[in-house]
Design a protein around this motif. Structure first.
Motif, short mmCIF file in Angstrom:
data_model
loop_
_atom_site.label_atom_id
_atom_site.label_comp_id
_atom_site.label_asym_id
_atom_site.label_seq_id
_atom_site.Cartn_x
_atom_site.Cartn_y
_atom_site.Cartn_z
N THR A 38 0.83 -1.21 0.00
CA THR A 38 0.00 0.00 0.00
C THR A 38 0.86 1.26 0.00
O THR A 38 0.33 2.37 -0.02
N THR A 40 4.10 3.42 -1.94
CA THR A 40 4.75 3.52 -3.24
C THR A 40 6.03 2.69 -3.19
O THR A 40 6.52 2.37 -2.10
N GLU A 41 6.56 2.35 -4.35
CA GLU A 41 7.80 1.55 -4.40
C GLU A 41 8.91 2.18 -3.56
O GLU A 41 9.67 1.47 -2.91
N ASP A 42 8.99 3.50 -3.56
CA ASP A 42 10.02 4.20 -2.80
C ASP A 42 9.48 4.78 -1.50
O ASP A 42 10.06 5.69 -0.91
N GLY A 43 8.35 4.25 -1.05
CA GLY A 43 7.69 4.77 0.14
C GLY A 43 8.59 4.79 1.37
O GLY A 43 9.53 4.00 1.50
N ARG A 57 9.55 -0.71 -0.21
CA ARG A 57 8.67 -1.77 0.28
C ARG A 57 9.42 -2.89 0.97
O ARG A 57 8.99 -3.38 2.02
N THR A 92 -2.32 14.43 -4.76
CA THR A 92 -1.63 14.26 -3.48
C THR A 92 -2.43 14.92 -2.37
O THR A 92 -2.96 16.01 -2.55
N VAL A 123 -0.65 9.53 -2.27
CA VAL A 123 -0.66 9.88 -3.69
C VAL A 123 -1.55 8.90 -4.44
O VAL A 123 -1.74 7.76 -4.02
N ARG A 125 -1.96 6.71 -7.73
CA ARG A 125 -1.23 6.07 -8.81
C ARG A 125 -2.17 5.04 -9.44
O ARG A 125 -2.68 4.17 -8.74
N PHE A 130 -1.89 5.41 -2.49
CA PHE A 130 -0.70 4.78 -1.92
C PHE A 130 -0.09 5.75 -0.92
O PHE A 130 -0.18 6.97 -1.08
N THR A 131 0.57 5.20 0.08
CA THR A 131 1.30 6.03 1.02
C THR A 131 2.68 6.30 0.45
O THR A 131 3.44 5.37 0.18
N LYS A 132 2.99 7.57 0.28
CA LYS A 132 4.32 7.99 -0.18
C LYS A 132 5.26 8.10 1.02
O LYS A 132 6.42 7.71 0.95
#
Length: 151
Positions: A38, A40-43, A57, A92, A123, A125, A130-132
């Protein structure tokens, strides 16, 4: 929700509430991979009280597994309240809220962990929230002088 319509506060509030309900159930059921998905990839997840700052993640999964290992034999529940949701761009929003974590033991006893202030950046997507970033600060540490917090 392809875009967050900043003029439709009721819809944004409902979307964020639904997102948190789904996200936190994943965490409380120890589905750390599902919870991390949940983000982002770079969260980023930052626990100010533990000086714990994890990014991505995979790092979130690793951090949560270590935390769950310390709390075996209890059922955790995360309670979010008093959401302050503010637009921060076309797709956002920032969300600041109070959080309480309870741990229920097999004998029915409930332990309350210190309350926290949480600040999220969410954000959109591909039509989903998703949680940034998430920053968590325990309230009890606000009472400790900063010089003592560092030690």
């Amino acid at each position: 929700m392809p875009h967050i319509d900043v003029t439709d506060r009721a819809r944004v509030h409902a979307e964020v509430q639904h997102f948190f309900a789904r996200q936190i159930r994943l965490l409380d059921s120890a589905d750390v991979e599902g919870f991390a998905a949940t983000f982002t990839e770079d969260g980023r997840m930052h626990h100010a009280s533990r000086d714990d700052d994890v990014r991505g993640r995979a790092a979130i999964v690793e951090s949560l597994r270590a935390n769950f290992a310390q709390h075996q034999g209890v059922v955790p529940r995360h309670w979010f309240d008093k959401l302050l949701i503010e637009p921060a761009g076309e797709d956002t929003v920032t969300v600041s809220y109070y959080a309480l974590v309870t741990l229920t033991h097999a004998d029915g006893a409930v332990t309350l962990l210190p309350t926290c202030l949480v600040d999220d950046v969410l954000v959109v997507r591909e039509g989903q929230l998703f949680t940034k970033s998430r920053s968590i600060a325990r309230d009890d540490l606000l009472l400790v002088p900063s010089a003592r917090r560092a030690s």
